[in-house]
Design a protein around this motif. Structure first.
Motif, PDB file in Angstrom:
ATOM      1  N   ASP A 223       0.715  -1.187   0.424  1.00 20.44           N
ATOM      2  CA  ASP A 223      -0.187   0.398   0.373  1.00 20.44           C
ATOM      3  C   ASP A 223       0.673   1.024  -0.242  1.00 20.44           C
ATOM      4  OD1 ASP A 223      -2.009  -1.590   0.177  1.00 20.44           O
ATOM      5  OD2 ASP A 223      -2.999  -1.616   1.828  1.00 20.44           O
ATOM      6  N   ASP A 224       1.852   1.483   0.656  1.00 16.04           N
ATOM      7  CA  ASP A 224       3.101   2.540   0.677  1.00 16.04           C
ATOM      8  C   ASP A 224       3.654   2.844  -0.743  1.00 16.04           C
ATOM      9  OD1 ASP A 224       5.027   0.918   0.669  1.00 16.04           O
ATOM     10  OD2 ASP A 224       5.524   0.890   2.434  1.00 16.04           O
ATOM     11  N   LYS A 225       3.346   1.955  -1.281  1.00 14.93           N
ATOM     12  CA  LYS A 225       4.145   2.382  -3.036  1.00 14.93           C
ATOM     13  C   LYS A 225       3.204   3.379  -4.281  1.00 14.93           C
ATOM     14  CE  LYS A 225       7.809   0.300  -2.423  1.00 14.93           C
ATOM     15  NZ  LYS A 225       8.816   1.485  -1.576  1.00 14.93           N
ATOM     16  N   PHE A 226       1.820   3.819  -3.216  1.00 14.65           N
ATOM     17  CA  PHE A 226       0.484   4.433  -4.047  1.00 14.65           C
ATOM     18  C   PHE A 226       0.973   6.025  -4.384  1.00 14.65           C
ATOM     19  CE2 PHE A 226      -2.754   7.229  -3.805  1.00 14.65           C
ATOM     20  CZ  PHE A 226      -3.877   6.795  -4.176  1.00 14.65           C
ATOM     21  N   ASP A 227       1.982   6.199  -3.270  1.00 13.59           N
ATOM     22  CA  ASP A 227       2.453   7.935  -4.360  1.00 13.59           C
ATOM     23  C   ASP A 227       3.610   7.478  -5.306  1.00 13.59           C
ATOM     24  OD1 ASP A 227       0.728   9.297  -2.384  1.00 13.59           O
ATOM     25  OD2 ASP A 227       2.011   9.127  -1.057  1.00 13.59           O
ATOM     26  N   MET A 228       4.473   6.695  -4.703  1.00 13.15           N
ATOM     27  CA  MET A 228       5.471   6.659  -5.736  1.00 13.15           C
ATOM     28  C   MET A 228       5.042   5.515  -7.320  1.00 13.15           C
ATOM     29  SD  MET A 228       8.593   2.903  -6.436  1.00 13.15           S
ATOM     30  CE  MET A 228       7.681   2.256  -7.184  1.00 13.15           C
ATOM     31  N   PHE A 229       3.734   5.301  -7.826  1.00 12.99           N
ATOM     32  CA  PHE A 229       3.605   4.535  -8.833  1.00 12.99           C
ATOM     33  C   PHE A 229       2.846   5.932  -9.296  1.00 12.99           C
ATOM     34  CE2 PHE A 229       2.035   0.314  -9.979  1.00 12.99           C
ATOM     35  CZ  PHE A 229       3.234  -0.189  -9.416  1.00 12.99           C
ATOM     36  N   TYR A 230       2.063   6.941  -8.638  1.00  9.25           N
ATOM     37  CA  TYR A 230       1.658   7.909  -9.029  1.00  9.25           C
ATOM     38  C   TYR A 230       3.287   9.252  -9.744  1.00  9.25           C
ATOM     39  CZ  TYR A 230       0.465  12.983 -10.321  1.00  9.25           C
ATOM     40  OH  TYR A 230      -0.743  14.372 -10.433  1.00  9.25           O
ATOM     41  N   SER A 231       4.105   9.110  -8.816  1.00  4.48           N
ATOM     42  CA  SER A 231       4.983   9.510  -9.259  1.00  4.48           C
ATOM     43  C   SER A 231       5.555   9.311 -10.451  1.00  4.48           C
ATOM     44  CB  SER A 231       6.374  10.167  -8.328  1.00  4.48           C
ATOM     45  OG  SER A 231       7.548  11.176  -8.400  1.00  4.48           O
ATOM     46  N   ARG A 232       6.489   7.979 -10.582  1.00  9.73           N
ATOM     47  CA  ARG A 232       6.598   7.053 -12.128  1.00  9.73           C
ATOM     48  C   ARG A 232       5.867   7.474 -13.138  1.00  9.73           C
ATOM     49  NH1 ARG A 232      10.331   2.697  -9.476  1.00  9.73           N
ATOM     50  NH2 ARG A 232      12.153   3.807  -7.925  1.00  9.73           N
ATOM     51  N   LEU A 233       5.082   7.338 -12.711  1.00 10.26           N
ATOM     52  CA  LEU A 233       4.274   6.780 -13.839  1.00 10.26           C
ATOM     53  C   LEU A 233       2.684   8.414 -14.588  1.00 10.26           C
ATOM     54  CD1 LEU A 233       2.299   4.097 -13.340  1.00 10.26           C
ATOM     55  CD2 LEU A 233       3.522   3.869 -15.144  1.00 10.26           C
ATOM     56  N   SER A 234       2.915   9.285 -13.287  1.00 12.66           N
ATOM     57  CA  SER A 234       2.423  10.132 -14.110  1.00 12.66           C
ATOM     58  C   SER A 234       3.207  11.293 -15.549  1.00 12.66           C
ATOM     59  CB  SER A 234       2.557  12.303 -12.781  1.00 12.66           C
ATOM     60  OG  SER A 234       4.007  11.808 -12.529  1.00 12.66           O
ATOM     61  N   LYS A 235       5.088  11.028 -15.323  1.00  4.87           N
ATOM     62  CA  LYS A 235       5.374  11.335 -16.507  1.00  4.87           C
ATOM     63  C   LYS A 235       4.742  10.466 -17.409  1.00  4.87           C
ATOM     64  CE  LYS A 235       9.616  11.835 -14.572  1.00  4.87           C
ATOM     65  NZ  LYS A 235      10.880  10.822 -13.800  1.00  4.87           N
ATOM     66  N   ARG A 236       4.233   9.457 -17.900  1.00  4.97           N
ATOM     67  CA  ARG A 236       3.717   8.535 -19.169  1.00  4.97           C
ATOM     68  C   ARG A 236       2.039   9.740 -19.100  1.00  4.97           C
ATOM     69  NH1 ARG A 236       6.407   7.030 -22.319  1.00  4.97           N
ATOM     70  NH2 ARG A 236       4.858   5.878 -23.370  1.00  4.97           N
ATOM     71  N   VAL A 237       1.616   9.506 -18.485  1.00  6.70           N
ATOM     72  CA  VAL A 237       0.003   9.796 -18.348  1.00  6.70           C
ATOM     73  C   VAL A 237       0.410  11.497 -19.611  1.00  6.70           C
ATOM     74  CG1 VAL A 237      -1.669  10.929 -16.739  1.00  6.70           C
ATOM     75  CG2 VAL A 237      -0.711   8.617 -16.285  1.00  6.70           C
ATOM     76  N   ARG A 238       0.802  12.202 -18.950  1.00  6.60           N
ATOM     77  CA  ARG A 238       1.174  13.238 -19.609  1.00  6.60           C
ATOM     78  C   ARG A 238       1.953  13.282 -20.939  1.00  6.60           C
ATOM     79  NH1 ARG A 238       5.581  15.230 -16.708  1.00  6.60           N
ATOM     80  NH2 ARG A 238       3.948  15.481 -14.873  1.00  6.60           N
ATOM     81  N   LEU A 239       2.676  12.368 -21.187  1.00  6.73           N
ATOM     82  CA  LEU A 239       3.015  12.194 -22.424  1.00  6.73           C
ATOM     83  C   LEU A 239       2.305  12.060 -23.437  1.00  6.73           C
ATOM     84  CD1 LEU A 239       5.570  12.212 -24.274  1.00  6.73           C
ATOM     85  CD2 LEU A 239       6.049  10.139 -23.975  1.00  6.73           C
ATOM     86  N   LEU A 240       0.914  10.996 -23.157  1.00  4.40           N
ATOM     87  CA  LEU A 240      -0.289  10.462 -24.016  1.00  4.40           C
ATOM     88  C   LEU A 240      -1.626  11.402 -23.654  1.00  4.40           C
ATOM     89  CD1 LEU A 240       0.199   7.201 -22.414  1.00  4.40           C
ATOM     90  CD2 LEU A 240       0.272   7.588 -25.231  1.00  4.40           C
ATOM     91  N   GLY A 241      -0.924  12.655 -23.445  1.00  4.17           N
ATOM     92  CA  GLY A 241      -2.258  13.539 -23.024  1.00  4.17           C
ATOM     93  C   GLY A 241      -3.906  13.163 -22.528  1.00  4.17           C
ATOM     94  N   PHE A 242      -3.759  12.215 -21.411  1.00  2.00           N
ATOM     95  CA  PHE A 242      -4.221  11.650 -20.886  1.00  2.00           C
ATOM     96  C   PHE A 242      -4.606  12.944 -19.447  1.00  2.00           C
ATOM     97  CE2 PHE A 242      -3.574   7.937 -21.985  1.00  2.00           C
ATOM     98  CZ  PHE A 242      -3.741   7.599 -22.876  1.00  2.00           C
TER      99      PHE A 242
END
Length: 280
Positions: free
Chosen positions: A34-53
């Protein structure tokens, strides 16, 4: 854990996190707490941004509908790749002082040594192994190191063998002279591993949860700070698969926070997180 955080650039809910960590686990076997919740956001937000979501729900849907386009990027983003040269120094000292003298006698007829670095990350571990072997094995011996990882990005970086100078701060002067080339011009603050080290290492992408298209046996295997991410049954299964690829009496090196204690494996503890295959 809150479902939404107003301060975030993208909407990100617990449902999104659960979907993403379940997908990661199904593919890699890695347990995501559960404590990786923020880590997943931090690492994947770049992909979300790049894909225009605008939200993670769109990204989750994209992963479902276009795994051929995005899945590798997803796995690369959430994989942890912390490493350094000669990390857990006692392992390399054991290889040089105890294991290699034994192998030089045992393998005298064929004059070859085979090693596997499983979970090699950006390459510091296999290059540290290569230095240790080249410094302690006669030049007429055949040395090969297989270096594998799930993350294709770190493998590409590892194969290139180029590092910022601050990554070699702990390496002594003799090794720096023998095994590293200093950069110049735009590469001024970087170093490159010398060709004679790179040519004995074979970097390959491999998912430890899937088939291993590997031939022959290994004299010893480094699988450090990898087992910690798996559940007990998976740890036991992996350790036994490693045993199946080790030569008789071969050694398995694991991370400082890992143990095979109470697992049903053919290994016996012979040193600090060093195990020897003692039965077939």
């Amino acid at each position: 854990m809150a479902d939404k955080d107003k301060a975030r650039e993208f909407e990100y809910t617990e449902d999104d996190f659960n979907f993403l960590r379940r997908l990661s686990n199904q593919h890699s076997g890695i347990l995501v707490p559960d404590d990786k919740f923020d880590m997943f956001y931090s690492r994947l937000s770049k992909r979300v941004r790049l894909l225009g979501f605008t939200c993670f729900k769109q990204y989750c849907r994209y992963l479902q509908e276009h795994p051929d386009r995005e899945f590798t990027e997803f796995i690369n983003a959430v994989t942890t790749n912390l490493t350094s040269f000669f990390r857990e120094k006692h392992h390399f000292e054991f290889v040089a002082q105890t294991l290699l003298p034994e192998l030089l006698k045992k393998n005298q007829s064929q004059k070859q040594i085979r090693v596997w670095s499983a979970g090699c990350s950006t390459g510091e571990e296999p290059y540290s192994l290569a230095m240790t072997l080249m410094e302690n094995v006669p030049r007429d011996w055949d040395i090969k190191i297989l270096a594998t990882d799930l993350d294709t990005n770190v493998l590409s970086s590892a194969a290139e063998g180029v590092y910022p100078v601050d990554r070699i701060a702990s390496i002594n002067e003799e090794r720096l002279r023998n095994w590293f080339q200093k950069g110049a011009g735009t590469q001024l603050h970087k170093v490159k591993i010398r060709p004679e080290l790179r040519q004995i290492i074979y970097f390959k992408q491999l998912n430890l949860m899937q088939d291993w298209p590997l031939k022959g046996t290994f004299d010893f295997i480094f699988c450090r700070n990898v087992l910690i991410y798996f559940d007990r049954a998976t740890k036991e299964r992996l350790a036994n698969r490693y045993a199946g690829l080790l030569a008789e009496g071969g050694c398995l090196f694991i991370g400082h926070s890992e143990s095979l204690h109470q697992l049903d494996t053919p290994f016996s503890l012979i040193g600090n997180t060093i195990y020897k295959k003692t039965r077939l």
